[in-house]
Structure formats: C-alpha cells, structure tokens
Write a protein that holds these residues in place. Structure first.
Motif, PDB file in Angstrom:
ATOM      1  N   VAL A   4       0.844  -1.177   0.000  1.00  0.00           N
ATOM      2  CA  VAL A   4       0.000   0.000   0.000  1.00  0.00           C
ATOM      3  C   VAL A   4       0.881   1.228   0.000  1.00  0.00           C
ATOM      4  N   GLY A   5       1.269   1.724  -1.145  1.00  0.00           N
ATOM      5  CA  GLY A   5       2.092   2.910  -1.368  1.00  0.00           C
ATOM      6  C   GLY A   5       2.371   3.817  -0.200  1.00  0.00           C
ATOM      7  N   ASP A   6       2.308   5.111  -0.452  1.00  0.00           N
ATOM      8  CA  ASP A   6       2.756   6.083   0.546  1.00  0.00           C
ATOM      9  C   ASP A   6       1.831   6.190   1.741  1.00  0.00           C
ATOM     10  N   VAL A   7       0.606   5.695   1.666  1.00  0.00           N
ATOM     11  CA  VAL A   7      -0.282   5.762   2.816  1.00  0.00           C
ATOM     12  C   VAL A   7       0.264   4.904   3.966  1.00  0.00           C
ATOM     13  N   ALA A  22       7.768   5.235   0.334  1.00  0.00           N
ATOM     14  CA  ALA A  22       7.061   4.136  -0.319  1.00  0.00           C
ATOM     15  C   ALA A  22       7.917   3.498  -1.403  1.00  0.00           C
ATOM     16  N   VAL A  23       8.596   4.331  -2.186  1.00  0.00           N
ATOM     17  CA  VAL A  23       9.443   3.806  -3.262  1.00  0.00           C
ATOM     18  C   VAL A  23      10.629   3.044  -2.668  1.00  0.00           C
ATOM     19  N   VAL A  24      11.303   3.660  -1.713  1.00  0.00           N
ATOM     20  CA  VAL A  24      12.451   3.002  -1.072  1.00  0.00           C
ATOM     21  C   VAL A  24      11.991   1.749  -0.329  1.00  0.00           C
ATOM     22  N   GLY A  25      10.859   1.847   0.353  1.00  0.00           N
ATOM     23  CA  GLY A  25      10.327   0.709   1.089  1.00  0.00           C
ATOM     24  C   GLY A  25      10.013  -0.472   0.186  1.00  0.00           C
ATOM     25  N   ALA A  26       9.447  -0.211  -0.988  1.00  0.00           N
ATOM     26  CA  ALA A  26       9.163  -1.290  -1.937  1.00  0.00           C
ATOM     27  C   ALA A  26      10.451  -1.944  -2.408  1.00  0.00           C
ATOM     28  N   TYR A  27      11.459  -1.122  -2.665  1.00  0.00           N
ATOM     29  CA  TYR A  27      12.762  -1.642  -3.098  1.00  0.00           C
ATOM     30  C   TYR A  27      13.389  -2.512  -1.998  1.00  0.00           C
ATOM     31  N   VAL A  28      13.373  -2.016  -0.784  1.00  0.00           N
ATOM     32  CA  VAL A  28      13.967  -2.750   0.337  1.00  0.00           C
ATOM     33  C   VAL A  28      13.206  -4.053   0.579  1.00  0.00           C
ATOM     34  N   ALA A  43      11.114 -11.819   5.654  1.00  0.00           N
ATOM     35  CA  ALA A  43      11.405 -10.591   4.906  1.00  0.00           C
ATOM     36  C   ALA A  43      10.771  -9.354   5.540  1.00  0.00           C
ATOM     37  N   VAL A  44       9.537  -9.476   5.988  1.00  0.00           N
ATOM     38  CA  VAL A  44       8.834  -8.303   6.512  1.00  0.00           C
ATOM     39  C   VAL A  44       9.512  -7.732   7.761  1.00  0.00           C
ATOM     40  N   PRO A  45       9.856  -8.545   8.764  1.00  0.00           N
ATOM     41  CA  PRO A  45      10.561  -7.970   9.921  1.00  0.00           C
ATOM     42  C   PRO A  45      11.917  -7.360   9.547  1.00  0.00           C
ATOM     43  N   ALA A  46      12.632  -7.995   8.597  1.00  0.00           N
ATOM     44  CA  ALA A  46      13.916  -7.428   8.160  1.00  0.00           C
ATOM     45  C   ALA A  46      13.690  -6.092   7.465  1.00  0.00           C
ATOM     46  N   HIS A  47      12.639  -6.000   6.680  1.00  0.00           N
ATOM     47  CA  HIS A  47      12.263  -4.749   6.006  1.00  0.00           C
ATOM     48  C   HIS A  47      11.959  -3.665   7.039  1.00  0.00           C
ATOM     49  N   GLU A  48      11.198  -4.013   8.052  1.00  0.00           N
ATOM     50  CA  GLU A  48      10.848  -3.041   9.091  1.00  0.00           C
ATOM     51  C   GLU A  48      12.091  -2.535   9.819  1.00  0.00           C
ATOM     52  N   ARG A  49      13.013  -3.429  10.108  1.00  0.00           N
ATOM     53  CA  ARG A  49      14.262  -3.005  10.772  1.00  0.00           C
ATOM     54  C   ARG A  49      15.073  -2.084   9.857  1.00  0.00           C
ATOM     55  N   ALA A  50      15.145  -2.436   8.584  1.00  0.00           N
ATOM     56  CA  ALA A  50      15.929  -1.632   7.637  1.00  0.00           C
ATOM     57  C   ALA A  50      15.323  -0.246   7.426  1.00  0.00           C
ATOM     58  N   MET A  51      14.013  -0.139   7.504  1.00  0.00           N
ATOM     59  CA  MET A  51      13.334   1.125   7.210  1.00  0.00           C
ATOM     60  C   MET A  51      13.113   2.004   8.434  1.00  0.00           C
ATOM     61  N   ALA A  52      13.224   1.455   9.630  1.00  0.00           N
ATOM     62  CA  ALA A  52      12.833   2.176  10.851  1.00  0.00           C
ATOM     63  C   ALA A  52      13.505   3.538  10.984  1.00  0.00           C
TER      64      ALA A  52
END
Length: 98
Positions: A4-7, A22-28, A43-52
């Motif tokens: 869900v994009g930028d929202v 949103a763009v960086v998050g999709a890439y990560v 993948a999702v928890p790793a994504h959350e850690r990388a983006m926090a």
C-alpha cells in the motif's frame, strides 16, 4: 502480498516524504524477499528493521517543516498570506496568459 504505497508511511503532507519512503520501502522489501527466498515471514521484519531509521527521520522532518509552515500568531498568518499573494502576483507576471 499487497503493498500500500505512501499511505503506509504517512510522514505528513508538509514534506512529501511518504512517497519517497514508499518507493524506497518497496525496493527494500523486494530485496529482503529475494534475500530470504520469498519467505515473507522473515522478509517483513527485516524490512521493518531496515526502514525504521528512515521512517523516523522522515517523520521528524515533517514535524519540523510543519512547525515552520504553520503560523503560530496573527502576525505569522498575515505574513504567510502576504507572501502567498506576492508569490502569486510575481508568478502571474512572469507567465502571462496565452
């Protein structure tokens, strides 16, 4: 999986940072999914850690911009309105209607 994009980031409309996130998050997230062979539970928890940190920084920037853009006094409000009028009048002069 649904993205869900930028929202999903909502750092605030003052800086437009949620679209970038949103763009960086999709890439990560795509990278993390590749890295763990498509296992979204890893993948999702790793994504959350990388983006926090990026998300926190964007939210701080949005709050700072909002504090600058939103007047806190009548004088500030008049100054903002006058600045907008001045900007609009110079923009209209620079680009006359065709």
């Amino acid at each position: 999986m649904t993205l869900v994009g930028d929202v999903g980031y909502g750092s605030g409309s003052a800086v437009g940072g949620s679209t970038s996130l949103a763009v960086v998050g999709a890439y990560v997230l795509a990278w993390e999914l590749i890295r763990v062979g498509g296992d979204h539970e890893r993948a999702v928890p790793a994504h959350e850690r990388a983006m926090a940190e990026h998300v926190r920084g964007s939210r701080e920037a949005a709050l700072s911009a909002a504090m600058t853009l939103i007047p806190r006094s009548r004088l500030g409000l008049r100054g903002l309105a006058q600045g907008a009028r001045l900007h609009n009048s110079t923009t209209a002069d620079d680009h006359p209607p065709s």
